[in-house]
Every structure is written in structure tokens, then in C-alpha cells.
Enzyme design. Structure first.
Site, PDB file in Angstrom:
ATOM      1  N   SER A  21       0.845  -1.199   0.000  1.00  0.00           N
ATOM      2  CA  SER A  21       0.000   0.000   0.000  1.00  0.00           C
ATOM      3  C   SER A  21       0.877   1.245   0.000  1.00  0.00           C
ATOM      4  O   SER A  21       0.930   2.006   0.992  1.00  0.00           O
ATOM      5  CB  SER A  21      -0.934  -0.029   1.207  1.00  0.00           C
ATOM      6  OG  SER A  21      -1.705  -1.209   1.175  1.00  0.00           O
ATOM      7  N   HIS A  63      -2.812   1.436 -17.177  1.00  0.00           N
ATOM      8  CA  HIS A  63      -2.077   2.586 -16.646  1.00  0.00           C
ATOM      9  C   HIS A  63      -1.250   3.159 -17.794  1.00  0.00           C
ATOM     10  O   HIS A  63      -0.464   2.428 -18.410  1.00  0.00           O
ATOM     11  CB  HIS A  63      -1.127   2.182 -15.516  1.00  0.00           C
ATOM     12  CG  HIS A  63      -1.812   1.502 -14.369  1.00  0.00           C
ATOM     13  ND1 HIS A  63      -2.580   2.188 -13.449  1.00  0.00           N
ATOM     14  CD2 HIS A  63      -1.840   0.212 -13.984  1.00  0.00           C
ATOM     15  CE1 HIS A  63      -3.046   1.335 -12.556  1.00  0.00           C
ATOM     16  NE2 HIS A  63      -2.624   0.131 -12.856  1.00  0.00           N
TER      17      HIS A  63
HETATM   18  N1  LIG Z   1       1.166  -1.506  -5.206  1.00  0.00           N
HETATM   19  C1  LIG Z   1       0.152  -1.867  -5.993  1.00  0.00           C
HETATM   20  O1  LIG Z   1       0.249  -1.811  -7.230  1.00  0.00           O
HETATM   21  C2  LIG Z   1      -1.124  -2.345  -5.358  1.00  0.00           C
HETATM   22  C3  LIG Z   1      -2.117  -2.881  -6.175  1.00  0.00           C
HETATM   23  C4  LIG Z   1      -3.269  -3.347  -5.557  1.00  0.00           C
HETATM   24  C5  LIG Z   1      -3.435  -3.241  -4.193  1.00  0.00           C
HETATM   25  N2  LIG Z   1      -2.456  -2.688  -3.440  1.00  0.00           N
HETATM   26  C6  LIG Z   1      -2.613  -2.550  -1.968  1.00  0.00           C
HETATM   27  O2  LIG Z   1      -2.684  -3.839  -1.398  1.00  0.00           O
HETATM   28  C7  LIG Z   1      -3.769  -3.868  -0.458  1.00  0.00           C
HETATM   29  C8  LIG Z   1      -4.340  -5.271  -0.399  1.00  0.00           C
HETATM   30  O3  LIG Z   1      -4.932  -5.585  -1.658  1.00  0.00           O
HETATM   31  P1  LIG Z   1      -5.825  -6.914  -1.843  1.00  0.00           P
HETATM   32  O4  LIG Z   1      -6.337  -6.872  -3.220  1.00  0.00           O
HETATM   33  O5  LIG Z   1      -5.067  -8.107  -1.393  1.00  0.00           O
HETATM   34  O6  LIG Z   1      -7.019  -6.610  -0.821  1.00  0.00           O
HETATM   35  P2  LIG Z   1      -8.084  -7.640  -0.235  1.00  0.00           P
HETATM   36  O7  LIG Z   1      -9.208  -6.804   0.243  1.00  0.00           O
HETATM   37  O8  LIG Z   1      -8.344  -8.746  -1.179  1.00  0.00           O
HETATM   38  O9  LIG Z   1      -7.323  -8.251   1.055  1.00  0.00           O
HETATM   39  C9  LIG Z   1      -6.932  -7.478   2.166  1.00  0.00           C
HETATM   40  C10 LIG Z   1      -6.786  -8.406   3.363  1.00  0.00           C
HETATM   41  O10 LIG Z   1      -6.229  -7.645   4.446  1.00  0.00           O
HETATM   42  C11 LIG Z   1      -7.014  -7.849   5.618  1.00  0.00           C
HETATM   43  N3  LIG Z   1      -6.939  -6.655   6.453  1.00  0.00           N
HETATM   44  C12 LIG Z   1      -7.556  -5.475   6.237  1.00  0.00           C
HETATM   45  N4  LIG Z   1      -7.236  -4.596   7.244  1.00  0.00           N
HETATM   46  C13 LIG Z   1      -6.382  -5.256   8.057  1.00  0.00           C
HETATM   47  C14 LIG Z   1      -5.725  -4.897   9.259  1.00  0.00           C
HETATM   48  N5  LIG Z   1      -5.846  -3.674   9.799  1.00  0.00           N
HETATM   49  N6  LIG Z   1      -4.935  -5.828   9.853  1.00  0.00           N
HETATM   50  C15 LIG Z   1      -4.791  -7.071   9.321  1.00  0.00           C
HETATM   51  N7  LIG Z   1      -5.421  -7.471   8.190  1.00  0.00           N
HETATM   52  C16 LIG Z   1      -6.196  -6.566   7.558  1.00  0.00           C
HETATM   53  C17 LIG Z   1      -8.425  -8.143   5.115  1.00  0.00           C
HETATM   54  O11 LIG Z   1      -9.184  -8.858   6.065  1.00  0.00           O
HETATM   55  C18 LIG Z   1      -8.139  -8.962   3.848  1.00  0.00           C
HETATM   56  O12 LIG Z   1      -8.018 -10.341   4.145  1.00  0.00           O
HETATM   57  C19 LIG Z   1      -4.771  -2.819  -0.971  1.00  0.00           C
HETATM   58  O13 LIG Z   1      -5.520  -2.273   0.095  1.00  0.00           O
HETATM   59  C20 LIG Z   1      -3.886  -1.796  -1.628  1.00  0.00           C
HETATM   60  O14 LIG Z   1      -3.562  -0.762  -0.693  1.00  0.00           O
HETATM   61  C21 LIG Z   1      -1.305  -2.269  -3.982  1.00  0.00           C
END
Ligand SMILES: NC(=O)c1ccc[n+]([C@@H]2O[C@H](COP(=O)([O-])OP(=O)(O)OC[C@H]3O[C@@H](n4cnc5c(N)ncnc54)[C@H](O)[C@@H]3O)[C@@H](O)[C@H]2O)c1
Length: 263
Positions: free
Chosen positions: A89, A214
């Protein structure tokens, strides 16, 4: 023989599950997945689910795949304990004072390149001379761009648009604040060009966008660069591109000093 590097994954969602499964199946020799942290119960984790304090205690490196709030709330404790941290993130790092505090910690952090590429070239060009302009235009499926802060009317308009609709235009910092799960790419580009105020972001909701697109356009004294990246959305989470967990694993490799012939 040196002991294995112990790794925990924070967030067992669309990114974290693939990262954990790959590590568990031995994708990275010398690395052992030891725990999963998630705010929700995880039923299918390959290793025990523990709380964050325990994960910090038993890990050498933690991988954040959970969301910006985990970085805001816990990055300092993780890095302060001398642990490594891979960040998905990247948008959580838009406050320079926060970043400076994290960089002063004994642990090392690295953001993943995630869904974007070409950052090495942009970084090298910006080292040579600052860019004149940098723009990132992201096009995604409308449903993934609806945000809780939108009025009901605006959310409906975005959700049901039949053609391309611009939902945001502005700077990278505001973009990652308003679309925290969707605009990590803009933040990553702003890190590459070392100027968070320079990057102009446009976010488009398009019902035809079966691939998340993008477009990065950068113009400067040593060259002009324009590239388009089209990623398949993750089947579990349309906000996330399917490539991201694999980028996260490569970032872990870089953090551990396991680069290939190019890096
Ligand atoms: N760098 C990039 O290009 C990129 C691309 C996509 C997503 N992301 C980041 O990665 C994050 C995760 O993406 P995803 O698709 O896996 O999301 P997702 O919603 O599929 O999974 C997130 C997981 O984290 C858990 N979670 C949420 N808050 C939490 C906390 N405070 N403590 C512990 N666990 C927690 C949730 O229960 C869930 O299981 C996104 O929120 C985004 O910020 C980055």
C-alpha cells in the site's frame, strides 16, 4: 548453513493469499513462511494466524498486503523492532514526515513496484535531470472505483456509467488519499521521479476496461517516455491486478538481496 529468513504476511486477501501460498510451496529457497496476520479469521492459511505482535516477534520480514491503515498504524513498530517490511500500500507513504520517521528506524522497508513497471528508467532519468512533466492515467472497471466518501448520486453515476467517465484529476497525494486501494501506482511513479508534487493523475471509470490500464507519460531534459501497462484484474478483487502478488515476491527478493542479472 545460514538459517532461513522467516517471513509473515499481513493480509490474507487477493494479494496476500498468493504471496503466502507461493512462499509456503518453496518458491523462494531459504525463506520460510511462519505466520499470517489478518483482522478477519482466516480458515485456509497454510501456517498459523497470529496477532501482529507475535508476527513481529517470530519474523525477520513482514509483508503488508492489507491496506494503508496497517502501514499507518504498524510500520513504525515493525521497522522499530528491526524487522524488514515490504509494503504493497505505497499510497500510505505520501506524508514525507512519516516516511522520514520510518526511514530512521533500524528495519529496512521497500515498496513493491506492484502493478506498474518502467520505474527504473524513470528513476534514472530523474536522477540525470528533473522531469518537466509526469502524468499517470489509470482506467479501471467502474465498480472498483466507487468510494465510501462519494455521495450516493455520484456513486450511482460511477457504478452505472455506460461510457468512460473521469472520476478524478489532480495530484498523486490527493489521488492516493481519495482512492486508497486503487492508486498505489501513482504513488510508485512519484517515488520513482522523487517528486510527489509533479505527478498529475487522471482516473477513469470505463465499463469496457476488462484490463486495468495505466498510461505513464513523462517528459524531461534527457528524454520523453510513454508506456502503457494493461493488467488483468485479480479474479478475487477487481481493484487489484493479478500481477501484484508476483511483484510483491520480487520486491521481497530485492529486500533480501536476491537480485538477478538486472535490477
Ligand atoms: N502496489 C500496488 O500496485 C497495489 C495494487 C493493488 C493493491 N495494493 C494494496 O494492497 C492492499 C491489499 O490488496 P488486496 O487486493 O489483497 O485486498 P483484499 O481486500 O483482497 O485483502 C486485504 C486483506 O487484508 C485484511 N486486512 C484489512 N485490514 C487489516 C488490518 N488492519 N490488519 C490485518 N489485516 C487486515 C483483510 O481482512 C483482507 O483479508 C490494498 O488495500 C492496496 O492498498 C497495492
Amino acid at each position: 548453513m545460514s538459517p532461513d529468513i522467516r517471513v509473515s504476511v499481513i493480509g490474507h486477501g487477493s494479494i496476500g493469499r498468493t504471496v503466502a501460498d507461493r512462499l509456503f510451496s518453496g518458491a523462494m529457497p531459504g525463506v520460510t513462511l511462519v505466520s499470517i496476520v489478518d483482522s478477519a479469521p482466516v480458515t485456509n492459511a497454510p501456517v498459523p494466524q497470529v496477532d501482529l505482535d507475535k508476527a513481529i516477534e517470530i519474523s525477520d520480514v513482514l509483508i503488508e498486503c492489507a491496506g494503508q491503515s496497517v502501514v499507518f498504524d504498524h510500520a513504525e513498530a515493525i521497522l522499530g523492532a528491526g524487522r524488514g517490511l515490504v509494503i504493497s500500500s505505497a499510497g500510505a507513504l505520501s506524508d514525507p514526515a512519516f516516511v522520514a520517521r520510518l526511514q530512521a528506524c533500524p528495519g529496512r522497508m521497500l515498496c513493491t513496484t506492484g502493478a506498474v513497471g518502467g520505474l527504473d528508467l524513470l528513476g534514472a532519468a530523474s536522477d540525470a535531470a528533473p522531469f518537466d512533466s509526469v502524468a499517470v492515467q489509470t482506467t479501471k472497471l467502474p465498480g472498483s472505483l466507487v468510494q465510501s466518501w462519494m455521495s450516493e448520486e455520484r456513486a450511482d453515476e460511477v457504478r452505472s456509467t455506460q461510457s468512460a467517465l473521469t472520476v478524478f484529476e489532480g495530484g498523486a497525494e490527493e489521488a492516493s488519499r481519495l482512492f486508497p486501494r486503487s492508486l498505489n501506482v501513482a504513488t510508485a511513479v512519484s517515488f520513482a521521479v522523487s517528486d510527489r508534487d509533479l505527478v498529475q493523475v487522471k482516473l477513469i471509470a470505463d465499463p469496457a476496461a476488462t484490463l486495468t490500464r495505466h498510461e505513464v507519460i513523462a517528459r524531461g531534459p534527457v528524454g520523453n517516455y510513454q508506456f502503457t501497462l494493461e493488467n488483468l484484474p485479480s479474479p478475487e478483487n477487481p481493484r487489484t491486478s493479478a500481477i501484484v502478488p508476483f511483484a510483491v515476491l520480487r520486491t521481497l527478493g530485492v529486500l533480501l538481496g536476491r537480485t538477478g542479472l538486472i535490477g
